[in-house]
Each structure stands twice: as structure tokens, then as C-alpha cells.
Design a protein around this motif. Structure first.
Motif, short mmCIF file in Angstrom:
data_model
loop_
_atom_site.label_atom_id
_atom_site.label_comp_id
_atom_site.label_asym_id
_atom_site.label_seq_id
_atom_site.Cartn_x
_atom_site.Cartn_y
_atom_site.Cartn_z
N GLU A 165 0.80 -1.22 0.00
CA GLU A 165 0.00 0.00 0.00
C GLU A 165 0.83 1.27 0.00
O GLU A 165 0.34 2.35 -0.35
CB GLU A 165 -1.00 0.01 1.16
N SER A 166 2.11 1.19 0.36
CA SER A 166 2.98 2.37 0.36
C SER A 166 4.43 1.95 0.21
O SER A 166 4.78 0.78 0.42
CB SER A 166 2.82 3.16 1.67
N GLU A 191 7.85 3.42 -7.48
CA GLU A 191 6.67 2.68 -7.90
C GLU A 191 6.77 2.36 -9.39
O GLU A 191 7.28 3.17 -10.17
CB GLU A 191 5.42 3.51 -7.63
#
Length: 97
Positions: free
Chosen positions: A34-35, A62
């Protein structure tokens, strides 16, 4: 969930089974998380549990499927990460002399 790639420089700890022949490695850690912070935490936990000591995070960011247009091997890795949530590729270097 986003996929992150973290390129880590590591060395084997004293319990590593190939300590006498492997001096270190560069590891591409692909993590579906998620991060970025969660991805880094999971990658570090994996590396430590496999007898590696992190030296440095060389790069981290990312990635998306679009990053692998024209790169079928990279796209295959990306899709594998989506299925398995994590994938680690090790590029080791040997002890000299």
C-alpha cells in the motif's frame, strides 16, 4: 495496490550458508504494497530472514504495467509480483582471492 521496486545492496550475515564464497549482492525487491514504506519494511524483513544484511537502498520507486511496454520479460516479472505479492532477484558477487 501499487507495486514498488527497491534496489538494495546487501552482504551475507555470519549465518549465511555461502558466506565463504559470496561477498555481497544487489537485489531487486519487487513488492506489492500500500505504500513505499510498507514495501521497504517487507523487503528488509525478507532479506534479514534469508541471512542478508542491508547495506544501502540504492534506488526505490513505484512501477506500473505501462513501465514494461516493449519489455516482455519485465512485464512477466510485474505480473508475477501481482500474483505472488513479492519477488526478489539476486545478483551476487564473489569473494575475491
Amino acid at each position: 495496490m501499487p507495486v514498488f521496486i527497491l534496489m538494495m545492496h546487501v552482504k551475507p550475515n555470519d549465518d549465511h550458508p555461502q558466506l565463504s564464497v559470496i561477498a555481497g549482492a544487489y537485489v531487486n525487491c519487487f513488492v506489492d504494497a500500500e505504500s513505499f514504506d510498507v514495501a521497504e519494511e517487507r523487503a528488509l524483513k525478507f532479506l534479514k530472514s534469508h541471512y542478508w544484511i542491508p547495506i544501502a537502498l540504492e534506488e526505490g520507486y513505484e512501477v506500473t504495467e505501462d513501465d514494461y511496454v516493449g519489455d516482455p520479460d519485465g512485464l512477466q516479472v510485474y505480473k508475477q509480483v501481482l500474483a505472488d505479492k513479492e519477488l526478489y532477484t539476486f545478483h551476487t558477487y564473489d569473494v575475491e582471492g
